[in-house]
Design an enzyme around this catalytic site. Structure first.
Site, PDB file in Angstrom:
ATOM      1  N   ASP A   1      -9.813  43.383 -11.192  1.00 50.21           N
ATOM      2  CA  ASP A   1     -11.148  43.872 -10.887  1.00 50.21           C
ATOM      3  C   ASP A   1     -11.216  44.090  -9.372  1.00 50.21           C
ATOM      4  O   ASP A   1     -10.371  43.593  -8.618  1.00 50.21           O
ATOM      5  CB  ASP A   1     -12.188  42.848 -11.350  1.00 50.21           C
TER       6      ASP A   1
ATOM      7  N   ASP B   1     -14.574  44.279  -6.930  1.00 56.65           N
ATOM      8  CA  ASP B   1     -15.560  43.464  -6.207  1.00 56.65           C
ATOM      9  C   ASP B   1     -15.513  42.022  -6.693  1.00 56.65           C
ATOM     10  O   ASP B   1     -15.672  41.744  -7.885  1.00 56.65           O
ATOM     11  CB  ASP B   1     -16.962  44.039  -6.396  1.00 56.65           C
TER      12      ASP B   1
END
Length: 569
Positions: free
Chosen positions: A402, A404
């Protein structure tokens, strides 16, 4: 007047049209529940034209569509694929025929045309490759071998290549079946890894380059004689769409083999760009090779192939990518704003005149294959960020990350470099993954685009900047994927109730697996949200929840090979 939209918004609109309108229309209205096969055509009110024969080629193209979009994560049509394939075998596979496969059946399921057709067999091979990709099964490859005996036997031409059919319809040889056989062998190689399929693709390219292409005229004639000389040299023609289709295939062949196709590609593009694209970005139907007389009507398939060629050239020549992106923008606008605008959503205008008026009387199922490939290729090349010189190794495992909260500190919709602070250990974690033989792929929900906090172009520019910062430290990310869709989008272009790419859905992971030849069963995912772990689970990947701290320390526990005794517990 059409509202001005960015290229990224056109891509989003076209993808939504495909998933939310076209596929439901063809599965609900275009599927014959009685025969469990697809109809050949629909009316413009989406009613099936049920009295038409059903061609094997159309069933193969529709099966490909279901398989591609299942692998992509757009839908899960495995049950429908299995059901339709059983019907294809039931109605089209006829052991009493010397060549086994019938060209078409009538609406009652009886053989309408028993011909052994090379073009049709090319699509049968193409579809078998995709069926094998969905569910590896030796029976598919056995049927491939059976078809190959036909190509090497009764369909073989006297001077290399293949005749059109048995019985032979006329005295011409045509490039078109060979083009689709090249496509089929490339797919078979990608699906299985078998070198013999790639050898066949290379042989077809050699025939194309040495015999089919009329270099003096910078054109690919549609008709050849038995010595592969242009037939009727004063009255032959080329179709720009086929020039573009060959460009796309040659670039794929080059990626798989390293063969230099630049000269052939430049020759194919020279006349097709100058004579075959009109002022509005449409590919016209055909051009006379000697007299340059043009059929200025427009076919959907030809413009789709132009879009694919633009994507292929943007990928092959990064220094010219902006020019090809601009051409792709015009082609996609022509497709979306003209061919796809029908009263019943999910259908298309297959043929238009030079003024944009519809010439087609109905909607052929066969065009969906062109649309799916064009939209998928456009998304693959222009909808992600990859290093310009990314290598093409064999099947590998991957570490999915991922963005953020994992790579960078989550500051709430960061949109510019000043908003980015890399998480402690992020660069080292990526380096570790490379050391252990993983590709590294970022898959990130980016609702900031849907919420109109940032444009898609801004997000991809930020990813390009992040990639360069990481690469400068020896941490190479192989690809960056993002999902711009959200169920509460402020920008209606990105409005979707539950987009297949938005985690916890697995679309981005499945898409990366197709694009980068990733073995998901040996891959890992690290995210900071339960939706990341769930997306990994749905894709068949091991998911791990990162709650903060040093990413390198966390990743080491995920990536480090365990001793055999421990791994077997």
């Amino acid at each position: 007047m059409k509202q001005a939209r960015s290229f990224d918004e056109l891509r989003a609109l076209s993808g939504n049209w495909l998933s939310r309108e076209a596929l439901p229309a063809w599965i609900e209205n275009g599927y014959d529940q009685r025969l469990e096969l697809f109809h050949e055509r629909l009316s413009f009110s989406a009613q099936p034209l049920s009295d038409l024969p059903r061609r094997l080629m159309v069933q193969c193209r529709q099966l490909y569509v279901l398989a591609q979009l299942t692998c992509r994560g757009m839908r899960d049509d495995r049950a429908l694929i299995a059901q339709t394939w059983e019907s294809v075998k039931r109605y089209f596979y006829r052991p009493a025929l010397s060549h086994r496969w019938a060209f078409s059946i009538d609406p009652d399921g009886d053989v309408a045309d028993p011909r052994c057709d090379t073009y049709t067999l090319a699509f049968l091979l193409f579809t078998l490759a995709w069926l094998y990709r969905v569910q590896p099964n030796q029976d598919y490859l056995d049927r491939v071998d059976e078809v190959l005996t036909l190509l090497d036997g009764p369909l073989a031409a006297s001077s290399h290549g293949l005749i059109d059919a048995v019985p032979r319809p006329d005295g011409f040889l045509r490039q078109n079946p060979h083009m689709h056989l090249l496509e089929a062998f490339l797919e078979l190689h990608e699906s299985t890894g078998r070198a013999d399929y790639l050898d066949r693709a290379c042989a077809l390219h050699a025939l194309f380059s040495s015999r089919m292409l009329w270099r003096a005229q910078e054109a690919l004639p549609e008709l050849h004689d038995d010595d592969w000389q242009p037939a009727r040299p004063d009255d032959n023609w080329y179709e720009p769409g086929h020039h573009f289709e060959w460009v796309w295939l040659l670039r794929r062949l080059s990626k798989a083999t390293g063969i230099d196709v630049d000269q052939d590609v430049r020759l194919l593009l020279s006349r097709a760009i100058a004579e075959g694209i009109d002022a509005e970005g449409f590919a016209i139907e055909r051009v006379g090779i000697h007299n340059q007389s043009a059929w200025n009507s427009r076919r959907l398939w030809g413009t789709c192939e132009y879009l694919k060629a633009c994507a292929a050239e943007a990928e092959a020549a990064p220094s010219e990518s902006e020019a090809w992106r601009s051409r792709a923008n015009s082609a996609l606008a022509a497709i979306h704003d003209h061919f796809l605008q029908t009263a019943y959503h999910g259908l298309w205008n297959d043929r238009l005149d030079a003024d944009g008026s519809r010439l087609s009387a109905d909607v052929p199922a066969s065009s969906l294959y062109h649309l799916v490939l064009a939209i998928m290729e456009c998304e693959r090349v222009f909808g992600r960020v990859v290093p310009p010189s990314r290598p093409e190794p064999g099947r590998m495992r991957a570490l999915f990350l991922d963005r953020d909260g994992v790579i960078n500190v989550d500051t709430g919709y960061p949109r510019k470099p000043a908003d980015i602070t890399f998480v402690e250990g992020a660069m080292e974690a990526i380096q570790q993954a490379q050391t252990y033989g993983y590709r590294v792929v970022v898959v990130s929900n980016q609702s900031a685009i849907a919420r109109a906090y940032a444009t898609e172009a801004e997000v991809m520019q930020l990813h390009s900047w992040m990639a360069k910062q990481l690469e400068a430290q020896g941490a190479v990310v192989d690809a960056w994927y993002h999902c711009p869709f959200h169920h509460e989008a402020q920008n209606p272009v990105y409005l979707h109730p539950d987009h297949f790419d938005r985690k916890p859905n697995p679309g981005m992971i499945l898409r990366a697996a197709q694009d980068l030849n990733i073995d998901l069963t040996r891959s890992q995912m690290i995210g900071d949200n339960p939706s990341d772990v769930e997306a990994a689970r749905r894709a068949g990947v091991s998911g791990h929840l990162f709650t903060g701290g040093n990413l390198a320390l966390f990743a080491r526990e995920v990536l480090m090979p365990r001793p055999i005794s421990e791994a077997s517990k």
